[in-house]
Design an enzyme around this catalytic site. Sequence first.
Site, mmCIF file in Angstrom:
data_model
loop_
_atom_site.group_PDB
_atom_site.id
_atom_site.type_symbol
_atom_site.label_atom_id
_atom_site.label_comp_id
_atom_site.label_asym_id
_atom_site.label_seq_id
_atom_site.Cartn_x
_atom_site.Cartn_y
_atom_site.Cartn_z
ATOM 1 N N CYS A 119 8.670 4.186 -10.050
ATOM 2 C CA CYS A 119 9.516 3.391 -8.991
ATOM 3 C C CYS A 119 10.452 2.784 -9.655
ATOM 4 O O CYS A 119 11.336 2.259 -9.092
ATOM 5 C CB CYS A 119 8.622 2.701 -7.933
ATOM 6 S SG CYS A 119 7.515 3.802 -7.252
ATOM 7 N N HIS A 252 13.349 -2.429 -4.896
ATOM 8 C CA HIS A 252 12.559 -1.468 -4.777
ATOM 9 C C HIS A 252 11.799 -1.322 -3.228
ATOM 10 O O HIS A 252 11.571 -2.343 -2.913
ATOM 11 C CB HIS A 252 11.502 -1.012 -5.676
ATOM 12 C CG HIS A 252 10.711 0.026 -5.383
ATOM 13 N ND1 HIS A 252 11.050 1.429 -4.895
ATOM 14 C CD2 HIS A 252 9.474 0.175 -5.433
ATOM 15 C CE1 HIS A 252 10.102 2.047 -4.746
ATOM 16 N NE2 HIS A 252 9.024 1.543 -5.142
ATOM 17 N N ASN A 282 8.841 4.903 1.113
ATOM 18 C CA ASN A 282 8.921 4.485 -0.510
ATOM 19 C C ASN A 282 9.375 5.803 -1.094
ATOM 20 O O ASN A 282 8.669 6.796 -1.219
ATOM 21 C CB ASN A 282 7.655 4.132 -0.799
ATOM 22 C CG ASN A 282 7.475 3.801 -2.321
ATOM 23 O OD1 ASN A 282 8.454 4.134 -2.992
ATOM 24 N ND2 ASN A 282 6.505 3.036 -2.789
HETATM 25 O O1 UT7 Z 1 6.139 1.960 -5.199
HETATM 26 C C1 UT7 Z 1 5.046 1.648 -6.128
HETATM 27 C C2 UT7 Z 1 4.553 0.317 -5.674
HETATM 28 N N1 UT7 Z 1 3.605 0.616 -4.617
HETATM 29 C C3 UT7 Z 1 3.345 -0.644 -3.747
HETATM 30 O O2 UT7 Z 1 3.984 -1.417 -3.812
HETATM 31 C C4 UT7 Z 1 2.254 -0.280 -2.917
HETATM 32 C C5 UT7 Z 1 1.548 -1.611 -2.692
HETATM 33 N N2 UT7 Z 1 0.450 -2.124 -1.812
HETATM 34 C C6 UT7 Z 1 0.798 -1.727 -0.514
HETATM 35 O O3 UT7 Z 1 1.674 -1.664 -0.070
HETATM 36 C C7 UT7 Z 1 -0.645 -2.250 0.248
HETATM 37 O O4 UT7 Z 1 -1.711 -2.662 -0.474
HETATM 38 C C8 UT7 Z 1 -0.890 -0.997 1.244
HETATM 39 C C9 UT7 Z 1 -0.151 -0.811 2.350
HETATM 40 C C10 UT7 Z 1 -1.131 0.209 0.393
HETATM 41 C C11 UT7 Z 1 -2.335 -1.209 1.996
HETATM 42 O O5 UT7 Z 1 -2.275 -2.259 2.770
HETATM 43 P P1 UT7 Z 1 -3.295 -3.716 2.516
HETATM 44 O O6 UT7 Z 1 -3.107 -4.662 3.585
HETATM 45 O O7 UT7 Z 1 -3.360 -3.815 1.291
HETATM 46 O O8 UT7 Z 1 -4.639 -2.816 3.139
HETATM 47 P P2 UT7 Z 1 -5.973 -2.447 2.613
HETATM 48 O O9 UT7 Z 1 -5.892 -1.691 1.356
HETATM 49 O O10 UT7 Z 1 -6.523 -3.975 2.377
HETATM 50 O O11 UT7 Z 1 -6.845 -1.885 3.865
HETATM 51 C C12 UT7 Z 1 -7.151 -2.672 4.912
HETATM 52 C C13 UT7 Z 1 -7.644 -1.591 5.762
HETATM 53 C C14 UT7 Z 1 -9.052 -0.930 5.238
HETATM 54 O O12 UT7 Z 1 -10.099 -0.822 6.253
HETATM 55 P P3 UT7 Z 1 -11.420 -1.658 6.132
HETATM 56 O O13 UT7 Z 1 -11.892 -1.423 4.767
HETATM 57 O O14 UT7 Z 1 -10.774 -3.287 6.263
HETATM 58 O O15 UT7 Z 1 -11.948 -1.276 7.118
HETATM 59 C C15 UT7 Z 1 -8.525 0.488 4.925
HETATM 60 O O16 UT7 Z 1 -9.323 1.409 5.049
HETATM 61 O O17 UT7 Z 1 -6.643 -0.686 6.456
HETATM 62 C C16 UT7 Z 1 -7.404 0.659 6.284
HETATM 63 N N3 UT7 Z 1 -6.406 1.933 6.017
HETATM 64 C C17 UT7 Z 1 -5.921 2.237 7.014
HETATM 65 N N4 UT7 Z 1 -5.970 2.286 8.243
HETATM 66 C C18 UT7 Z 1 -5.138 3.085 9.208
HETATM 67 C C19 UT7 Z 1 -5.825 2.032 4.893
HETATM 68 N N5 UT7 Z 1 -4.893 2.876 5.105
HETATM 69 C C20 UT7 Z 1 -4.820 3.091 6.426
HETATM 70 C C21 UT7 Z 1 -3.864 3.808 7.346
HETATM 71 N N6 UT7 Z 1 -4.068 3.923 8.624
HETATM 72 N N7 UT7 Z 1 -3.036 4.428 6.878
#
Ligand code: UT7
Length: 325
Positions: A119, A252, A282
């Site tokens: 990225c 980005h 993204n």
């Molecule tokens: O371009 C390269 C750089 N990449 C990035 O900058 C990405 C950086 N990271 C992020 O943007 C975020 O960490 C994410 C968007 C990937 C995830 O957001 P988060 O707030 O960190 O969520 P999380 O991973 O803590 O997940 C929270 C909950 C989980 O459920 P439980 O364990 O709390 O029950 C996940 O299983 O959200 C659940 N979850 C979803 N639910 C519905 C994860 N993906 C999804 C989804 N739909 N698509």
Amino acid sequence: MRRYSRIIGTGSYLPPRRLTNADLVAELGQRGIETSDEWIVERTGIRARHFAAPDVSSSDLALQAARLALQAAGLQATDIDLIIVATSTPDMVFPAAACILQNKLGANGCPAFDLQAVCSGFVYALSVADSMVRAGAANCALVVGAEVFSRILDFNDRTTCVLFGDGAGAVVLQASATPGILCSDLKADGKHVGILCVPGNVSGGQVLGDPVLKMDGQAVFKLAVGVLEQAAHAVLAKAGLKPADVDWLIPHQANIRIMQGTARRLKMGMDKMVVTLDQHGNTSAASIPLALDHAVRMGRVKPGQTLLLQAVGGGFTWGAVLLKL
Ligand code: UT7
């Protein structure tokens, strides 16, 4: 006389197939994968993304963006004497997508190579092109970010497949007696390879490993906010400028919460940030030149303004470029 480089034209291209969150939620639902528009918007800020048709490659997207950038610059393909394509999703293992693009454009003969910094690829490529132009190795460079990330997504992994999209953006960078690119700062730390990677490779005529994107989202998130602030301060310090001197921050486009966090840390209002994430998702190395071109064509970003481009991505890589348009 000192020699600088300056962006004299921008272009971008999105493949026509647009999927809203509702479209993607319905498609994933058919596979038994549960997600929702609410979750995607709240956690990421993404509302839609574009996916390329199966027979369309990164060089095809790059070609459309490059033609528009050349048109905006008032130049022909034969005026280009350097092509750098930032991509992690090239058409083939080799040759470089840049060589394939060069032939499609009709710019044959000049040096052409791909740059792989995920990225951060466009920021890296712009910095390399600027160095080559300032050193006299090129007079007129085409710098492109082009990706078909839809090809490396695991559509059974809802934590990653809702985040990415396809597209391309390009700039024409020309030698100039006045800056242009003011300065850049590039960094990498390979100890973080495992938190964002596509761990497959081609060996013995077979794909080994798992050739789909794997990400520890929370680890990436935490690292991203810190290094983006560092990168911004690094280029501002080199140029002797302050955040208040920047007209537009073009980060980005990965997650609106990361972008808001960066703006807060730099004490810059969100009204100074170009946001296309909601409509593009993204697009990795394509996200910054896509955002730049959209803002230029909308008349928001104007000649003479000071822009801070910044990115973070797999590697880990990160960096920033400060420039006057
Ligand atoms: O371009 C390269 C750089 N990449 C990035 O900058 C990405 C950086 N990271 C992020 O943007 C975020 O960490 C994410 C968007 C990937 C995830 O957001 P988060 O707030 O960190 O969520 P999380 O991973 O803590 O997940 C929270 C909950 C989980 O459920 P439980 O364990 O709390 O029950 C996940 O299983 O959200 C659940 N979850 C979803 N639910 C519905 C994860 N993906 C999804 C989804 N739909 N698509």
